[in-house]
Motif scaffolding. Structure first.
Motif, short mmCIF file in Angstrom:
data_model
loop_
_atom_site.label_atom_id
_atom_site.label_comp_id
_atom_site.label_asym_id
_atom_site.label_seq_id
_atom_site.Cartn_x
_atom_site.Cartn_y
_atom_site.Cartn_z
N VAL A 47 35.85 35.86 64.43
CA VAL A 47 36.44 34.94 62.51
C VAL A 47 37.12 36.13 62.30
O VAL A 47 37.07 36.83 61.54
CB VAL A 47 34.91 35.00 62.53
N VAL A 48 38.05 35.19 61.27
CA VAL A 48 38.69 35.70 60.19
C VAL A 48 38.27 34.65 59.47
O VAL A 48 38.54 33.48 59.20
CB VAL A 48 40.42 35.40 60.78
N MET A 49 37.81 34.85 58.01
CA MET A 49 37.36 34.25 56.93
C MET A 49 38.33 34.45 56.00
O MET A 49 38.97 35.16 55.61
CB MET A 49 35.72 34.53 56.18
N LEU A 50 38.73 32.54 55.10
CA LEU A 50 39.55 33.32 54.38
C LEU A 50 38.52 32.52 53.06
O LEU A 50 37.43 31.55 53.09
CB LEU A 50 39.40 31.32 54.33
N THR A 51 38.94 33.42 51.37
CA THR A 51 37.53 33.18 50.85
C THR A 51 38.78 32.75 49.76
O THR A 51 40.00 33.92 49.30
CB THR A 51 36.91 33.80 50.45
N ALA A 52 38.52 31.58 48.14
CA ALA A 52 38.78 31.49 47.55
C ALA A 52 38.51 33.03 46.11
O ALA A 52 38.87 33.20 45.09
CB ALA A 52 38.83 30.06 46.65
N ARG A 53 37.41 33.14 46.84
CA ARG A 53 36.63 34.28 46.29
C ARG A 53 37.47 35.61 46.22
O ARG A 53 36.96 36.46 47.38
CB ARG A 53 35.55 34.29 46.19
N GLY A 54 37.20 36.42 44.87
CA GLY A 54 38.45 37.56 45.10
C GLY A 54 36.75 38.79 44.90
O GLY A 54 37.57 40.25 44.82
N ASP A 55 35.64 38.41 44.94
CA ASP A 55 34.66 39.24 44.51
C ASP A 55 34.04 39.79 45.27
O ASP A 55 34.40 39.37 46.86
CB ASP A 55 33.48 38.78 43.72
N GLU A 56 33.82 41.68 45.44
CA GLU A 56 34.17 42.66 46.99
C GLU A 56 32.60 42.41 47.39
O GLU A 56 32.13 42.17 48.65
CB GLU A 56 33.51 43.86 46.33
N GLU A 57 31.45 41.68 46.68
CA GLU A 57 30.48 41.16 47.56
C GLU A 57 30.34 39.88 48.32
O GLU A 57 29.66 39.84 48.89
CB GLU A 57 29.24 40.42 45.54
N ASP A 58 31.40 38.75 47.92
CA ASP A 58 31.93 37.32 48.89
C ASP A 58 32.61 38.26 50.24
O ASP A 58 32.15 38.42 51.32
CB ASP A 58 32.48 36.73 48.34
N ARG A 59 32.97 39.14 49.84
CA ARG A 59 33.91 39.64 50.67
C ARG A 59 33.27 40.85 52.07
O ARG A 59 32.70 40.54 53.21
CB ARG A 59 35.04 40.95 50.60
N ILE A 60 32.18 41.21 51.41
CA ILE A 60 30.90 42.19 52.18
C ILE A 60 29.80 41.19 52.41
O ILE A 60 29.99 41.10 53.78
CB ILE A 60 30.35 43.07 51.38
N LEU A 61 30.27 40.28 51.94
CA LEU A 61 28.41 39.37 52.52
C LEU A 61 29.73 38.37 53.79
O LEU A 61 29.05 38.50 55.38
CB LEU A 61 28.75 38.03 51.88
#
Length: 278
Positions: A106-120
């Motif tokens: 899985v490669v996840m796309l996110t509009a959020r740049g927060d590290e917490e969201d990436r780590i989640l």
């Protein structure tokens, strides 16, 4: 909500005629693109198709799970922000025991740049992430990198790797602990196999990023999160890891005999231990 054009960096406007080191459609594998923004989905799908992938699309969580079951993709590009069921929950369900897709990259796309969201995203099992705005060309390269690791050729009849009650079969891509099979993601499996090939060595996070992920650069928290996930599956007490040890200021060390009694070391040996040259 931001306009679709704000999700991409410079090369997205190149249009359908732009070549991305193409090939025969579908020859590179099958990718499921999950995004509720039709423009983002269309552009990402277009770049992947021109790179030789067969692409299926879904625009929400339930349809993504159904499409994963129906089309059996080799990889999922998954947006974090989806209606009804977010990307984190979709990833959790894909990874759930009995879902039939526990090893699906899985490669996840996110509009959020927060590290917490990436780590989640990494915590629930994503193999990589790309933060919007992103370059579709970079996304194609990330997809290829993840799939290359997933399908890396292993010599037939290669030896089993075994230590600390853990056994890894690189050919079958099967890992067990005390005879019980472990449910590992692609990266977790590769990380464990790497540690078992380098028992007793200090492995810096930069080295793991390069050797396991195949990247010369990247967010090192990716390594940290995957080590934490792997510990949760192989350690008797993940809060007090005895197998994958943290070597402060250096990296991690896999100890083959975690429960061995402490021995009195000579001053010279103690010095070698402290600076990581065990």
């Amino acid at each position: 909500m931001a306009s679709s054009n704000e999700w991409f960096t410079g090369d997205a406007g190149a249009g359908a005629g732009t070549s991305v080191s193409g090939g025969t459609a579908g020859a590179a594998g099958r990718v499921l693109v999950v995004d509720d923004d039709p423009t983002v989905s269309e552009i990402v799908a277009g770049y992947l198709e021109r790179a030789g992938f067969t692409v299926h699309r879904a625009d929400d969580g339930p349809s993504a799970l159904e499409a994963a079951t129906r089309h059996r993709p080799d990889l999922v590009v998954l947006d974090l922000m989806l209606p009804g069921m977010d990307g984190l929950e979709v990833c959790r369900r894909l990874r759930a025991h009995g879902a039939g897709t526990p090893h699906l990259p899985v490669v996840m796309l996110t509009a959020r740049g927060d590290e917490e969201d990436r780590i989640l995203g990494l915590e629930v099992g994503a193999d990589d992430y790309v933060t919007k705005p992103f370059s579709p060309r970079e996304l194609v390269l990330r997809v290829r990198s993840v799939l290359r690791r997933a399908s890396a050729a292993v010599p037939a009849g290669g030896p089993l790797l075994s230590a600390a009650g853990l056994t890894v079969d690189p050919v079958a891509r099967r890992a067990t602990r005390d005879g019980i099979e472990l449910a590992l993601t692609l990266r977790e499996f590769d990380l464990l196999a790497y540690f078992l090939r380098h028992v007793g060595q200090v492995c810096e996070r930069e080295r793991l990023m390069r050797e396991v992920w195949g990247w010369d650069f990247g967010d090192l928290s990716t390594v940290t999160v995957h080590v934490r996930r792997l510990r949760s599956k192989i350690e008797k007490d993940p809060a007090d890891p005895q197998v994958i040890r943290t070597v402060w200021g250096a990296g991690y060390r896999f100890d083959a005999v975690p429960d061995a009694p402490a021995r009195t070391a000579t001053p010279a040996a103690a010095a070698r231990t402290e600076d990581g040259r065990v």
